[in-house]
Design a protein around this motif. Structure first.
Motif, PDB file in Angstrom:
ATOM      1  N   ARG A  16       0.839  -1.194   0.000  1.00 35.86           N
ATOM      2  CA  ARG A  16       0.000   0.000   0.000  1.00 35.86           C
ATOM      3  C   ARG A  16       0.887   1.261   0.000  1.00 35.86           C
ATOM      4  O   ARG A  16       0.635   2.202  -0.736  1.00 35.86           O
ATOM      5  N   ARG A  17       1.922   1.228   0.813  1.00 36.81           N
ATOM      6  CA  ARG A  17       2.839   2.373   0.868  1.00 36.81           C
ATOM      7  C   ARG A  17       3.456   2.635  -0.505  1.00 36.81           C
ATOM      8  O   ARG A  17       3.468   3.763  -0.984  1.00 36.81           O
ATOM      9  N   ASN A  18       3.935   1.561  -1.154  1.00 35.70           N
ATOM     10  CA  ASN A  18       4.572   1.750  -2.452  1.00 35.70           C
ATOM     11  C   ASN A  18       3.572   2.190  -3.512  1.00 35.70           C
ATOM     12  O   ASN A  18       3.914   2.943  -4.420  1.00 35.70           O
ATOM     13  N   GLY A  19       2.329   1.730  -3.370  1.00 36.02           N
ATOM     14  CA  GLY A  19       1.285   2.168  -4.292  1.00 36.02           C
ATOM     15  C   GLY A  19       1.074   3.672  -4.190  1.00 36.02           C
ATOM     16  O   GLY A  19       1.005   4.374  -5.207  1.00 36.02           O
ATOM     17  N   VAL A  20       1.011   4.178  -2.958  1.00 35.35           N
ATOM     18  CA  VAL A  20       0.839   5.627  -2.766  1.00 35.35           C
ATOM     19  C   VAL A  20       2.044   6.371  -3.337  1.00 35.35           C
ATOM     20  O   VAL A  20       1.912   7.376  -4.033  1.00 35.35           O
ATOM     21  N   ARG A  21       3.245   5.860  -3.060  1.00 35.08           N
ATOM     22  CA  ARG A  21       4.465   6.508  -3.580  1.00 35.08           C
ATOM     23  C   ARG A  21       4.448   6.565  -5.102  1.00 35.08           C
ATOM     24  O   ARG A  21       4.851   7.548  -5.708  1.00 35.08           O
ATOM     25  N   MET A  22       3.963   5.477  -5.751  1.00 36.06           N
ATOM     26  CA  MET A  22       3.927   5.448  -7.213  1.00 36.06           C
ATOM     27  C   MET A  22       2.938   6.471  -7.761  1.00 36.06           C
ATOM     28  O   MET A  22       3.158   7.039  -8.830  1.00 36.06           O
ATOM     29  N   ARG A  23       1.851   6.684  -7.011  1.00 35.58           N
ATOM     30  CA  ARG A  23       0.894   7.697  -7.473  1.00 35.58           C
ATOM     31  C   ARG A  23       1.459   9.105  -7.304  1.00 35.58           C
ATOM     32  O   ARG A  23       1.243   9.964  -8.139  1.00 35.58           O
ATOM     33  N   ARG A  24       2.238   9.315  -6.222  1.00 40.67           N
ATOM     34  CA  ARG A  24       2.763  10.659  -5.971  1.00 40.67           C
ATOM     35  C   ARG A  24       3.961  10.973  -6.865  1.00 40.67           C
ATOM     36  O   ARG A  24       4.264  12.114  -7.138  1.00 40.67           O
ATOM     37  N   TYR A  25       4.678   9.938  -7.279  1.00 44.87           N
ATOM     38  CA  TYR A  25       5.883  10.126  -8.076  1.00 44.87           C
ATOM     39  C   TYR A  25       5.754   9.187  -9.263  1.00 44.87           C
ATOM     40  O   TYR A  25       6.414   8.160  -9.343  1.00 44.87           O
ATOM     41  N   PRO A  26       4.840   9.517 -10.192  1.00 46.09           N
ATOM     42  CA  PRO A  26       4.476   8.536 -11.214  1.00 46.09           C
ATOM     43  C   PRO A  26       5.571   8.337 -12.260  1.00 46.09           C
ATOM     44  O   PRO A  26       6.117   9.302 -12.786  1.00 46.09           O
ATOM     45  N   MET A  27       5.876   7.078 -12.513  1.00 43.60           N
ATOM     46  CA  MET A  27       6.858   6.743 -13.540  1.00 43.60           C
ATOM     47  C   MET A  27       6.199   5.947 -14.662  1.00 43.60           C
ATOM     48  O   MET A  27       6.853   5.599 -15.636  1.00 43.60           O
ATOM     49  N   ILE A  28       4.884   5.673 -14.508  1.00 46.99           N
ATOM     50  CA  ILE A  28       4.225   4.756 -15.423  1.00 46.99           C
ATOM     51  C   ILE A  28       4.259   5.269 -16.866  1.00 46.99           C
ATOM     52  O   ILE A  28       4.468   4.498 -17.803  1.00 46.99           O
ATOM     53  N   TRP A  29       4.100   6.589 -17.073  1.00 46.43           N
ATOM     54  CA  TRP A  29       4.060   7.101 -18.452  1.00 46.43           C
ATOM     55  C   TRP A  29       5.430   7.047 -19.090  1.00 46.43           C
ATOM     56  O   TRP A  29       5.557   6.827 -20.295  1.00 46.43           O
ATOM     57  N   PHE A  30       6.448   7.230 -18.262  1.00 44.31           N
ATOM     58  CA  PHE A  30       7.814   7.097 -18.738  1.00 44.31           C
ATOM     59  C   PHE A  30       8.092   5.633 -19.095  1.00 44.31           C
ATOM     60  O   PHE A  30       8.666   5.309 -20.131  1.00 44.31           O
ATOM     61  N   ILE A  31       7.603   4.731 -18.207  1.00 50.21           N
ATOM     62  CA  ILE A  31       7.845   3.302 -18.408  1.00 50.21           C
ATOM     63  C   ILE A  31       7.112   2.790 -19.648  1.00 50.21           C
ATOM     64  O   ILE A  31       7.655   2.008 -20.431  1.00 50.21           O
ATOM     65  N   ALA A  32       5.860   3.243 -19.859  1.00 47.42           N
ATOM     66  CA  ALA A  32       5.109   2.790 -21.032  1.00 47.42           C
ATOM     67  C   ALA A  32       5.510   3.578 -22.271  1.00 47.42           C
ATOM     68  O   ALA A  32       5.404   3.083 -23.398  1.00 47.42           O
TER      69      ALA A  32
END
Lengths: 263, 321
Positions: A16-32
């Motif tokens: 859950r903690r890492n999920g929140v961190r990923m939302r606050r510091y999103p890398m998904i668009w860079f990764i995709a």
């Protein structure tokens, strides 16, 4: 609470903690984003010529889309591994991990939380890339059972590369190193059957291309999604995934149990 | 308080604690005893080994030698039991900067398995107690140093630890935040918590601690109550300031054995600071017709202890490296 339920409860908290961190510091668009750019580049810039080179009666850009997507998916997973290594290295540089080490919690949960969150992020990136691929004309010719098997194989590949990338994040002394170390993983599909058939390569390179793990993974995915003959690549790919996962897991445990360096 | 009665009389006991990184000896066999419900201050200059001591006692790193018991549990054999009894606020901020204050506290509550009702209740209580209610939902990245430190300590308190390690809890804080932190520490002690504190501020150790150990070059060079330590150094002195070097020269001849400072144009004359001796000192100055610009009476403080105990040793340490 016994050890297992503590591990599960604490891992859920860390996830859950890492999920929140990923939302606050999103890398998904860079990764995709990077694999999407590569996909468009290979389909629209090189696709006509490379497609004609595949051989066959009606080979062209449309056939090349089908050929290149499995390799692009592996690049997506490898690229996400880079994001994972960066996230882990960033986290280890923060004091909160020292706090976790002095708390009565399951020690393995810190790493497990990273692996689960990163794997989820990678699967999301793969889904985005597949959607773009379908939008530009990728047409899998496969049934539900093969789809399920393909998703399962992608998940295995994701877990394998995620464990390795968590280890790479732990072994790195800086975020910069963590960003560079996984780079070679992204090159593997190029030195395999990701973009051109290995049969078209000169002899020593062809031999390397056929034994390295990216090729059976790509061939197995190709077989599942497009019904191409894949021979023994399925079992070989699964064996590679299991071996890499195990090695990454053991390496990670050892690195995390190491005494933290003085600061 | 029943929890206090159940706690061992000795919260922490260390014998012959040693730690080296390669050839660099950081802790060279230190012994410590901390009574339950007291404040123990480990005082020392930078690089003395304070943080290493805290890191070992709080299970973060292992010792090379020695025996340690924390909360009645052997550090090496039962690290889990030790971790369940302690809380640590290190020198480096141990908060998750991407989470809010409330999320950080919730994270601690979840990891302490406080449950669906007790967790949020405790989090709300700590936000209130540490004056973080307004900032509860803001990301920690935007917090000031003092707020971060308060949140850090609040996170340590989520599990109600009986022994708390504070590694330089007020380093880098402004005077007001420092006082707030001292108040929080006193409240904790009033509730029976044992505090193990490191600091390089003598005033802090003097105000908070029941006992102080002075650590230098990996060894305890002195240990005792603040008053006992002050008795270790020679008595106080009177500091005389002069307008020019000529006056200083004459005064230095008059008071043989006084310490002179040519740059500051001052002279330190040993004295107990009492009225009688002060009057005699002034009479002598009058008799010799020496004009004094200013006078201050200095009673020994921990600064004197610190300087007299640690200065010679730091040379030895440099040589050892």
């Amino acid at each position: 609470m016994n050890a297992l339920s503590t591990y599960l409860a604490d891992s859920t908290t860390m996830l859950r903690r890492n999920g929140v961190r990923m939302r606050r510091y999103p890398m998904i668009w860079f990764i995709a984003g990077i694999p999407i750019v590569l996909l468009l580049l290979f389909v629209y810039v090189f696709g006509g010529t490379l497609g004609a080179g595949l051989g066959g009666v009606a080979a062209g850009r449309a056939e090349y889309i089908a050929y290149v997507v499995p390799g692009i998916l592996l690049i997506t997973i490898a690229g996400a591994a880079q994001g994972t290594a960066i996230a882990v290295a960033m986290d280890m540089a923060e004091g909160i991990v020292s706090r976790f080490r002095t708390m009565p919690i399951s020690r393995a949960s810190v790493v497990t939380g990273h692996v689960l969150a990163s794997a989820a992020q990678t699967m999301l990136a793969v889904a985005i890339v597949v959607a773009v691929a379908i939008a530009v004309g990728f047409r899998p010719t496969t049934g539900p059972a093969q789809w399920a098997a393909a998703i399962g194989l992608v998940l295995l590949m994701t877990l394998a590369l995620t464990w390795v990338s968590v280890a790479l994040g732990l072994v790195s002394k800086s975020v910069e190193t963590a960003s560079n170390l996984p780079m070679p993983l992204m090159l593997l599909p190029f030195f395999g059957s990701g973009f051109v058939p290995t049969a078209s390569m000169p002899e020593p390179l062809r031999w390397i291309a056929e034994v390295q793990p990216a090729t059976p993974m790509i061939e197995a995915l190709r077989g599942l999604l497009l019904g191409t003959p894949s021979g023994s690549s399925g079992p070989v790919a699964v064996a590679w995934c299991v071996a890499i996962t195990l090695a990454g897991y053991l390496w990670t445990q050892r690195l995390y149990e190491r005494e933290p360096a003085p600061r | 308080m029943t929890a206090l009665a159940a706690a061992p009389a000795r919260a922490i006991r260390a014998v012959g604690l040693r730690k080296a990184y390669g050839k660099l000896v950081v802790l060279d066999g230190i012994d410590l005893v901390v009574a339950a419900g007291t404040v123990f201050a480990l005082l020392g200059p930078n690089g003395a080994g304070k943080t290493t001591t805290v890191n070992i006692l709080s299970t973060l790193i292992s010792a090379d030698g020695g025996q340690v018991e924390v909360a009645g549990h052997d550090l090496e054999r039962e690290p889990g039991a030790v971790r369940a009894a302690i809380g640590v606020t290190g020198q480096f901020s141990a908060v998750d900067a991407l989470l809010s204050a409330e999320e950080n506290l919730r994270l601690m509550a979840d990891l302490r398995h406080l449950g669906r009702h007790e967790g949020p209740r405790r989090v709300a209580e700590l936000l209130e107690q540490f004056d973080l209610v307004e900032a509860a939902r803001k990301p920690v990245q935007t917090f000031s140093g003092g707020m971060r430190r308060r949140l850090d300590l609040a996170m340590t308190l989520v599990g109600d630890p009986r022994i708390i390690f504070l590694d330089e809890p007020t380093a880098g804080l402004d005077p007001r935040s420092r006082r707030v932190m001292w108040g929080i520490i006193r409240d904790l002690v009033a509730r029976g918590v044992t505090i193990f504190l490191t600091t390089q501020y003598l005033e802090e150790a003097d105000r908070l601690a029941n006992r102080i150990a002075v650590l230098d070059g990996g060894r305890i060079v002195a240990e005792g109550t603040p008053d006992e330590l002050k008795r270790l150094v020679p008595g106080g002195h009177v500091r005389l300031a002069f307008a020019d070097a000529a006056a200083l020269d004459r005064a230095a001849r008059e008071f043989d054995g006084a310490a002179r400072d040519d740059e500051a144009l001052t002279l330190q004359v040993p004295s107990d600071g009492g009225l009688g001796s002060l009057r005699r000192l002034l009479d002598r100055l009058d008799g010799a017709a020496i004009k004094v610009n200013g006078l201050s009476v200095q009673t020994p403080d921990l600064d004197d202890v610190f300087l007299s105990l640690t200065s010679a040793d730091s040379d030895r340490k440099v040589a050892a490296r």
